[in-house]
Design a protein around this motif. Structure first.
Motif, short mmCIF file in Angstrom:
data_model
loop_
_atom_site.label_atom_id
_atom_site.label_comp_id
_atom_site.label_asym_id
_atom_site.label_seq_id
_atom_site.Cartn_x
_atom_site.Cartn_y
_atom_site.Cartn_z
N THR A 1 30.93 -25.75 19.97
CA THR A 1 31.79 -25.33 21.13
C THR A 1 31.00 -24.72 21.80
N LYS B 1 36.23 -22.91 12.93
CA LYS B 1 36.53 -22.16 13.91
C LYS B 1 37.87 -23.38 15.03
N THR B 2 36.94 -24.25 15.70
CA THR B 2 37.31 -24.98 16.57
C THR B 2 38.19 -25.64 15.67
N THR C 1 40.99 -13.21 18.62
CA THR C 1 39.36 -13.73 18.80
C THR C 1 39.38 -14.21 17.42
N ASP D 1 38.91 -18.75 22.34
CA ASP D 1 38.28 -19.50 21.70
C ASP D 1 36.66 -18.64 21.77
N LEU E 1 41.49 -23.61 15.59
CA LEU E 1 42.65 -23.33 16.68
C LEU E 1 43.63 -24.80 17.08
N PHE F 1 45.38 -16.77 22.10
CA PHE F 1 43.51 -17.08 21.10
C PHE F 1 43.16 -17.18 22.09
#
Length: 613
Positions: free
Chosen positions: A142, A121-122, A112, A165, A125, A163
């Protein structure tokens, strides 16, 4: 045996025995457990100052109060325990790996990505799976939990990682917490230029509560003012000590935007998993796992992203997910390609469910469709009772008079429709936490996934509710119906906007927001005197258009000399007209205002209500 009466009602009194009741149980359920007449319990509740019907779902505290009065110890069964008992009644064990040690095979770690909003974070990813989802996010936040799989090479061996998200905004705390519970390792993203922020600590606490190892990704090292060393120092205060400082937490300096050191981060995750965890599962048993996200797709119906935690899920399996069930018609991987089976730690999109399950619901494969239907129906009934109990407004006889007086208790009824169950659930959770005092009450009458329908408008009409469409719109005749019935339907795409406005509405502060829209400007070329109408300005329209009965202001040498004027008369030659466009000449009468001069500018405008984003 009959004991002394309770509040004048003869009832069998307990001797401190424990009575187990599920959430949202009714007085009838209680009466069955103690072999009493439900009507007698209704009388007891009246004597205690509570008005409750025999079949009504009542809150936990009401059951506890009644138990205390009747000398019983009431134990409210937790949702997890209820579910375990339900599955045991069908001879199903959930969360257990079947088979001996040899049947357990290594599986990929489930990771996570957590951290403060806007720390990347996005984007991280994005860099990992080489696609671009950030442009589709409203306000750069997100909105849903998604699950994706990536691969990296460690010691010349390809290793897969899954992962999850989780949304970045604080309103999605519930979803983020759930994300941590379904995970093996957490990547904590901290921006090197911002350092540790409030949500960084919040995310860290969720990861610690879930007892998962943490790898820290120090992002934005390419940005001016970046100080990775400072981040290491700050996190030491929260118990995360970097390996280079003698601790056991791996820190990796990355730039998600530039794609720098991403492989090193993935390698760190794999090494941490190998060192701290024994990640194995039996791929041969019936599949079990977790719904990460679910939504209603126009072409495909109810679809759910599920994470297989043990066993192998295959096309054609009968599965039950929360209160939804169905036969798996098709499965898609994170790239949108059809697959036939999914092993442990694999995220897949499943088609074929009867309805949209909730984010975080567990799923399991069963042998028969009938079994799946029975489990789903019992879960749905249980959730419905719990929801009814939560909705019940407790009114005692003492304050009933006050409550009935108009205006003493203000109530705002809401109907929430969203594009995915995770968003709807997080939105409901955030709204229910709003605290605006006792005089105002917030009730969520209904929540669901999908477009706003005529049924929603019907419910809103009958209960004076506001309908909230989160990333969805009204379908079919629902819009016309809402206009006809005067139902307020509000559309949003960013969750904190909803929370802000509902909080303002509860406080009675929410008024329509208006913005000034400039319509056109006219330059005065000549002035005509009229005994009947006063001064008339002969003008040339310089920009836009000038319309009759709109607001205007008069500008002289660039300065406003008169405000809040009205275009009362508009002429082209001898004809009265409603508008004159750019480049044309005409005559303007400003009513009783006559202080106009040649070369003045008349600027017209109107106030329009700002659409809510």
């Amino acid at each position: 045996m009959q004991a002394p009466s309770v509040g004048g009602v003869m009832l069998p009194r307990g001797k401190g025995e424990t009575v187990r009741l599920s959430r949202g149980a009714s007085l009838t359920d209680f009466a069955e457990k103690i072999n009493a007449n439900p009507a007698s319990l209704v009388q007891v509740m009246l004597n205690l100052g509570e008005m409750v019907t025999a079949t009504q779902s009542v809150p936990d505290e009401t059951l506890l109060l009644l138990g205390e009065e009747m000398n019983y110890v009431v134990q409210i069964v937790s949702p997890e325990e209820e579910d375990r008992e339900l599955l045991e009644s069908f001879d199903i064990e959930f969360g257990e790996d079947e088979g001996d040690d040899q049947a357990m095979l290594p599986r990929p770690p489930v990771v996570t990505v957590m951290g403060h909003v806007d720390h990347g974070k996005t984007r991280l990813l994005d860099a990992i799976r080489k696609t671009n989802v950030i442009e589709g996010e409203a306000g750069g936040i997100t909105q849903h939990i998604g699950a994706y799989q990536a691969a990296t090479e460690v010691n010349d061996q390809e290793r897969k990682l899954t992962f999850i998200d989780t949304p970045g905004h604080e309103a999605f705390t519930a979803m983020r917490a759930r994300g941590a519970k379904s995970t093996d390792i957490a990547i904590l993203v901290v921006a090197a230029n911002d350092g540790v922020m409030p949500q960084t600590v919040e995310a860290l606490n969720h990861a610690k509560a879930a007892e998962v190892p943490i790898v820290v990704a120090v992002n934005k090292i390419d940005v001016e003012g970046a100080d990775p060393t400072k981040v290491r120092g700050q996190l030491t205060e929260y118990g995360l000590v970097a390996e280079e400082y003698g601790g056991d937490t791996m820190f990796v300096d990355i730039s998600a935007k530039q794609g720098e050191n991403i492989d090193s981060l993935l390698e760190a995750v794999v090494l941490t998993a190998d060192a701290a965890l024994d990640l194995r599962a039996n791929p041969e048993q019936d599949a079990q796992g977790l719904a990460i996200e679910a939504h209603l797709d126009r072409g495909r119906g109810a679809v759910a992203t599920v994470l297989v935690q043990r066993g192998t899920l295959r096309v054609g399996d009968t599965m039950v997910v929360g209160d939804a069930y169905g036969r798996v018609r098709a499965m898609l991987d994170d790239k949108g390609e059809q697959i036939k089976e999914a092993g442990p730690a694999t995220p897949v999109l499943v088609l074929g469910l009867t309805n949209v399950p909730g984010a975080g619901d567990n799923f399991l494969v069963v042998d028969e469709d009938r079994t799946a239907r029975q489990i789903a129906e019992k879960r749905a009934a249980r959730e419905r009772n719990a929801a009814f109990a939560k909705r019940t407004r407790r009114v005692s006889l003492e304050d009933l008079d006050k409550v009935l007086k108009a205006g003493q208790v203000q109530q705002l009824n809401l109907i929430i429709k969203g594009d995915a169950s995770g968003s709807v659930e997080a939105l409901e959770s955030s709204l229910m936490q709003l605290d605006v005092g006792e005089e105002v009450d917030l009730r969520i009458l209904h929540r669901g996934v999908g477009a706003v329908t005529e049924t929603d408008i019907d419910l809103a009409t009958g209960s004076d509710a506001i309908v909230i469409g989160f990333n969805v719109r009204a379908e079919g005749r629902a819009t016309q119906m809402a206009d006809r019935e005067g139902v307020d339907v509000r559309y949003y795409s960013v969750i904190y906007k909803v929370i802000e406005e509902i909080e303002a509405a509860l406080k009675g502060m929410l008024k329509p927001e208006y913005e000034e829209i400039e319509l056109g400007t006219a330059e005065i070329r000549e002035i005509f005197r009229s005994s009947k109408l006063g001064n008339i300005a002969g003008v040339l329209i310089r920009s836009g258009e000038v319309r009759r009965n709109t607001k205007a202001r008069l500008l002289r040498d660039g300065k406003v000399v008169a405000e809040n004027l009205n275009i009362e008369g508009l002429r082209r030659f001898k004809d009265d007209v409603t508008e004159i466009r750019e480049g044309f000449e005409g005559g303007i009468n400003l009513g009783s205002y006559n202080d106009i001069k040649i070369d003045d500018t008349i600027a017209t405008y109107e106030m329009r209500e700002k659409p809510r984003s």
